[in-house]
Design an enzyme around this catalytic site. Structure first.
Site, mmCIF file in Angstrom:
data_model
loop_
_atom_site.group_PDB
_atom_site.id
_atom_site.type_symbol
_atom_site.label_atom_id
_atom_site.label_comp_id
_atom_site.label_asym_id
_atom_site.label_seq_id
_atom_site.Cartn_x
_atom_site.Cartn_y
_atom_site.Cartn_z
ATOM 1 N N CYS A 1 -44.656 7.654 11.535
ATOM 2 C CA CYS A 1 -42.839 8.728 10.557
ATOM 3 C C CYS A 1 -42.849 9.653 11.558
ATOM 4 C CB CYS A 1 -43.931 8.603 9.552
ATOM 5 S SG CYS A 1 -44.586 7.508 8.390
ATOM 6 N N HIS B 1 -39.354 13.463 5.967
ATOM 7 C CA HIS B 1 -40.634 13.949 7.122
ATOM 8 C C HIS B 1 -39.951 14.189 8.317
ATOM 9 C CE1 HIS B 1 -45.190 12.202 7.675
ATOM 10 N NE2 HIS B 1 -44.574 13.185 7.972
#
Length: 506
Positions: A86, A145
């Site tokens: 990610c 993130h």
């Protein structure tokens, strides 16, 4: 070969730069006349594999809205993310550089002592900041993130508005509207409904000005739950239900653009941050998220602009995440910054049937954290020798050390199972040399490269290490410094008690 209808794509480019043509029959014309800049909505989903939607081969889910975008727009078959997890993948999309170049190559976890104080460097220029320079309103909905501390916030990276669950919800399930935390535990079964409502609201609010919406859905990354209306709707369990609900939300977003008269002035981009955790969603390719096989990097990529592309188009020219920054910069007439290196090229020439400014033999590098694991040139892909300690912790159970180079021809062997290195020693040698040159620039395990920009950190004196157990834990406390002394597990956010077995995922 690029199979795009050249004449109709010429209209795409002209419409973006020549302004709208008003007609009495066009409901869009009155709205588009307010400004001649195209709106952009970038939809980035999480852990969606190449064959996860119908138009890319899924059989157990139905995704009619995403399929329609592909049918009416441009469907790319050879698009790669810059990383198979990610955080690095998102850094590349936003900055136009390999994650190693922009310093964000590790998976960020606020509950990990070695990484909680790291994030995307505020000195990086994001695509949102490019839009801001051109007078756009910018909005982000979903997963960030890229660092949980305020220094690394989306508000410092070009976004005016934020709404959503910014972290991997297995690490922190808090949900925010702006800077206000509105849920300690994100209501998973309502997540898609909440996101869809906010996307529609933002379209309504921003319709009279040029806007950029970065819509970063947390699904189908775990943990997830389907909404009541979609439970049992697919033939693939809860994950399939979630994808079908996500597709419904895409349809509602498109309806909002249409009803507000701005569908024909809005470019919609749809893709995934990396491959899926199960190979069955990456077919026909091998591998998954976490690894450097094609299944970890090759994902759906669709460009949709109603009325600007009149006929279906399939693009099989190799493209990647770093191309998004120069492409969107060109579309909105934003000059590329000249004080840094970019790893992508503008895809705009493809839209007029021309060639992009990247030669067929330009290498693509498959890094996994700090470790350069593969190089692709044309259809040839060379997996490089790698020792156990070079493999990042998240891939330890999915990859094995490689003693000698392995060469595959992707045109003939999409599963990367027929090693032909012995038949092509000269090609192997040439690609190994490319790898060595790149390691000097972008780094290798334990070694910074000459062209790597600084990783964002709260504490410049604390070592920046990629592996919690192997690299960080053996350090003396004096070396860990404020990284250790100021660390608190689950720093200030909610924790999701669902899907505990999945929490180790990035």
């Amino acid at each position: 070969m690029n199979r795009i209808p050249i004449l109709t794509l010429g209209l795409f480019w002209l419409a973006a730069h020549a302004g709208p043509i008003a007609t009495a029959e066009s409901p869009q014309s009155s709205r588009q006349s307010d400004h001649d800049k195209p709106n952009v909505i970038f939809v980035l989903v999480d852990d969606m594999g190449y064959s996860d939607v119908s138009c890319y081969g899924a059989k157990k889910v139905e995704t009619p809205n995403i399929d329609q975008m592909a049918a009416d727009g441009l469907k790319f078959t050879d698009f790669h993310t810059a990383a198979s997890i990610c955080s690095p993948s998102r850094a590349a999309f936003l900055t136009g550089g390999y994650p190693q170049r922009c310093g964000l190559y590790m998976g960020i976890n606020r509950n990990r002592e070695a990484h909680w104080f790291l994030g995307l460097n505020p000195d990086e220029i994001t695509i949102a900041e490019q839009f801001k320079k051109q007078g756009y309103a910018t909005s982000m909905i979903g997963k960030w993130h890229l660092g949980s501390e305020d220094k690394f916030s989306y508000f410092h990276q070009g976004f005016d508005h934020y709404y959503g669950a910014p972290e991997n919800m297995g690490h922190d399930a808090a949900f925010y509207d702006g800077k206000k935390q509105i849920f300690n535990q994100t209501p998973l079964e309502k997540l898609n409904e909440l996101y869809t409502a906010r996307v529609v609201q933002q379209i309504e609010t921003l319709k009279d000005q040029p806007f950029f919406i970065y819509y970063v859905h947390n699904y189908p990354h775990t943990p997830y739950k389907a909404g009541a209306k979609f439970k049992g709707s697919s033939k693939d369990g809860v994950r399939g239900d979630v994808i079908q609900e996500l597709d419904w939300g895409i349809g509602e977003m498109l309806n909002a653009l249409r009803s507000n008269g701005i569908l024909e002035n809005t470019l919609v981009i749809f893709t995934s941050d990396n491959g899926p955790t199960s190979n069955k969603y990456a077919q026909p390719y091998s591998g998954t998220k976490y690894v450097s096989l094609e299944g970890g990097h090759r994902v759906p990529f669709i460009l949709y602009w109603k009325g600007k592309i009149q006929q279906p188009g399939v693009v099989d020219v190799p493209t990647n995440a770093m191309d998004l920054f120069p492409t969107l910069s060109e579309l909105i007439d934003a000059p590329m910054p000249t004080d840094r290196v970019y790893d992508g090229v503008s895809l705009v020439p493809l839209l007029t049937g021309d060639s992009i400014a990247r030669s067929d033999d330009k290498p693509f590098y498959y890094y996994n954290c700090e470790n350069l694991q593969a190089v692709r040139v044309g259809d040839w892909k060379l997996h490089l020798p790698r020792a156990k300690e070079q493999i990042p912790w998240w891939a330890r159970n999915k990859q094995k050390p490689i003693q000698t180079p392995e060469l595959y021809n992707l045109a003939e062997d999409v599963t990367e199972t027929q090693n032909v290195a012995g038949q092509h020693p000269e090609r192997v040698s040439q690609m190994l040399e490319l790898a060595e040159q790149t390691r000097l620039k972008l780094g290798e395990f334990g070694e910074r490269g000459s062209e790597q920009r600084p990783t964002g950190t709260l504490f410049p004196e604390v070592p920046i290490l990629s592996n919690q157990t192997q690299d960080w834990d053996p350090l003396p406390d004096a070396k860990k410094g404020r990284g250790k002394t100021e660390f608190k597990a689950n720093r200030g956010g909610g924790k999701n008690n669902q899907g505990k077995q999945k929490r180790k995922q990035e």
